[in-house]
Scaffold this motif. Structure first.
Motif: not given
Length: 201
Positions: A155-161, A89-92, A35-47
């Motif tokens: 960084a969030a993806v690395q932590d999750y992976n 989206n998060a699944e992608d 969920e943390a990685a998905a939230a960070k991805w939302a920030d990327v898309q917003a930027a």
């Protein structure tokens, strides 16, 4: 102490131990990190979306340039349309092909903006327009924000992976069917680095 009381205590202890072992196996930490990685991805898309929102204004100001810049403006607007049409989206986030497609579209827009800003440098009158200076400054700030949000997402993806691939948390990850996420990689070398617009205003 009665046998049934001892049996209840024993069962309660087993349930507690099972809960603790599941927690130790990442049963709770894996979805939290996902969920943390998905939230960070939302920030990327917003930027990226905020940058795309600046493009029509920049294009309107740049129309004051010579006729030959119309092709660059058209290319930038087409790249913007393509970049904003691709949504992840998060699944992608688990699909390298979709992530690459998204990065390629954003890279095309970055290159088009770079060409547009460079071409405008040939027009001192246009460079001196307050609206152009303001938009150029906003774009520079947005490019920096994009770079930061991508760094935070990766960084969030690395932590999750790491969580889903290391023992003992990989046990809980497998029970949940967790898969590694794809980090954001700029398709154009250096495209993840904000352009240096110093001295161009």
């Amino acid at each position: 102490m009665s046998l049934s009381h001892a049996a209840r205590k024993g069962r309660a202890l087993i349930v507690l131990m099972a809960a603790l072992s599941l927690a130790a196996c990442g049963f709770n930490s894996v979805p939290t990190k996902q969920e943390a990685a998905a939230a960070k991805w939302a920030d990327v898309q917003a930027a990226f979306q905020e940058r795309a929102n600046l493009v029509p204004n920049l294009a309107a100001v740049a129309k004051g340039a010579a006729e030959q810049e119309k092709a660059i403006l058209t290319g930038v607007m087409e790249a913007r349309a393509k970049a904003t049409s691709i949504q992840i989206n998060a699944e992608d986030l688990k699909d390298p092909a979709k992530m690459e497609q998204y990065a390629a579209a954003q890279g095309q827009l970055s290159q088009g903006l770079g060409r547009l800003l460079a071409s405008v440098e040939a027009y001192p009158d246009l460079k001196s327009i307050t609206n152009y200076q303001m938009l150029q400054s906003q774009l520079e700030g947005q490019e920096n924000r994009i770079r930061i949000t991508i760094r935070d997402y990766n960084a969030a993806v690395q932590d999750y992976n790491t969580e889903v691939r290391t023992f003992p948390t990989m046990i809980g990850a497998r029970l949940r069917g967790a898969e590694p996420l794809v980090p954001y990689k700029a398709v154009t070398p250096g495209a993840e680095v904000a352009p240096n617009l110093e001295g161009k205003i």
